[in-house]
Design a protein around this motif. Structure first.
Motif, mmCIF file in Angstrom:
data_model
loop_
_atom_site.group_PDB
_atom_site.id
_atom_site.type_symbol
_atom_site.label_atom_id
_atom_site.label_comp_id
_atom_site.label_asym_id
_atom_site.label_seq_id
_atom_site.Cartn_x
_atom_site.Cartn_y
_atom_site.Cartn_z
ATOM 1 N N LYS A 106 1.256 -1.458 0.034
ATOM 2 C CA LYS A 106 0.203 -0.279 0.013
ATOM 3 C C LYS A 106 0.937 0.932 0.440
ATOM 4 C CE LYS A 106 -4.530 0.233 2.559
ATOM 5 N NZ LYS A 106 -4.760 0.620 3.686
ATOM 6 N N GLU A 107 1.949 1.241 1.156
ATOM 7 C CA GLU A 107 2.972 2.538 0.991
ATOM 8 C C GLU A 107 3.998 2.370 -0.465
ATOM 9 O OE1 GLU A 107 4.193 5.650 3.226
ATOM 10 O OE2 GLU A 107 3.082 4.086 3.911
ATOM 11 N N GLU A 108 3.827 1.339 -0.836
ATOM 12 C CA GLU A 108 4.785 1.549 -2.869
ATOM 13 C C GLU A 108 3.732 2.039 -3.475
ATOM 14 O OE1 GLU A 108 8.193 -2.281 -2.268
ATOM 15 O OE2 GLU A 108 6.214 -3.399 -3.234
ATOM 16 N N VAL A 109 2.151 1.902 -3.617
ATOM 17 C CA VAL A 109 1.952 2.579 -4.481
ATOM 18 C C VAL A 109 0.865 3.881 -4.223
ATOM 19 C CG1 VAL A 109 1.499 0.596 -5.794
ATOM 20 C CG2 VAL A 109 -0.464 0.773 -4.021
ATOM 21 N N ALA A 154 4.419 4.616 -8.198
ATOM 22 C CA ALA A 154 4.843 3.431 -7.935
ATOM 23 C C ALA A 154 5.957 3.184 -7.211
ATOM 24 C CB ALA A 154 4.790 1.708 -8.117
ATOM 25 N N ARG A 155 6.767 2.634 -6.349
ATOM 26 C CA ARG A 155 8.325 2.706 -5.660
ATOM 27 C C ARG A 155 8.539 1.852 -4.626
ATOM 28 N NH1 ARG A 155 9.780 5.509 -1.128
ATOM 29 N NH2 ARG A 155 7.956 5.946 -0.159
ATOM 30 N N GLU A 156 9.927 1.177 -5.520
ATOM 31 C CA GLU A 156 10.371 0.125 -4.318
ATOM 32 C C GLU A 156 10.706 0.973 -3.271
ATOM 33 O OE1 GLU A 156 10.056 -3.890 -3.403
ATOM 34 O OE2 GLU A 156 10.486 -3.149 -5.616
ATOM 35 N N LEU A 157 10.644 0.350 -1.330
ATOM 36 C CA LEU A 157 10.936 0.750 -0.868
ATOM 37 C C LEU A 157 12.251 0.331 0.211
ATOM 38 C CD1 LEU A 157 7.142 0.450 1.164
ATOM 39 C CD2 LEU A 157 8.439 3.050 0.651
ATOM 40 N N SER A 158 13.090 1.147 0.680
ATOM 41 C CA SER A 158 14.378 0.680 0.894
ATOM 42 C C SER A 158 13.918 0.206 2.248
ATOM 43 C CB SER A 158 14.912 1.706 1.400
ATOM 44 O OG SER A 158 14.008 2.191 2.586
#
Length: 154
Positions: free
Chosen positions: A36-39, A44-48
């Motif tokens: 949910k946080e990634e989108v 959209a991104r990949e989280l660290s």
């Protein structure tokens, strides 16, 4: 090196295979929060790993708060479930700081803030700014704030 998110996914698969309902549902909910946080936001991104760790910490905090609410409401069974889920999540977080470690980090930050000209109760913000990145999820915010208050009063 595998990412924290990949480890969560691998452990979820293992939990499903082992028919570990508690572990699999906890990890599934946590991975959903990560996705949910990634989108969220415009792209959209990949989280660290740090970002994923913050989400795991947030989920663990939700479990602690829910367990407290259930205990106060006399629902011990539900409280136990929440605490058990919290323990599953704790495995993915850095080891919490002991009181001595926390007080030592806070004392250093207070000294640093004083060197920068921040004194007395108004130095709280300055000290928190210095100490929070060093603690990075290894102690609850309320516990950190209490330690800072004690150090500034002392």
């Amino acid at each position: 090196m595998t990412t924290l998110k990949a480890k969560l996914k691998d452990d979820l698969t293992a939990a499903i295979r082992a028919r570990d309902e508690l572990r699999s549902s906890t990890l599934r909910l946590t991975l959903t929060a990560v996705q949910k946080e990634e989108v969220a936001g415009t792209t959209a991104r990949e989280l660290s790993d740090d970002e994923v760790e913050k989400i795991v910490a947030r989920e663990a905090k939700k479990r602690r708060e829910a367990a407290e609410a259930f205990t106060q409401g006399g629902r011990a069974e539900s409280a136990e479930r929440e605490l058990a889920e919290g323990e599953v999540l704790a495995e993915y977080l850095p080891k919490p700081l002991s009181d001595d470690e926390l007080n030592s980090l806070v004392a250093d930050a207070v000294a640093e803030a004083r060197a920068g000209g921040a004194e007395g109760p108004r130095a709280m913000g300055a000290v928190m700014k210095i100490v929070n990145p060093r603690i990075a999820g290894r102690a609850d915010g309320g516990r950190v704030a209490a330690a800072v208050k004690r150090a500034l009063a002392g």
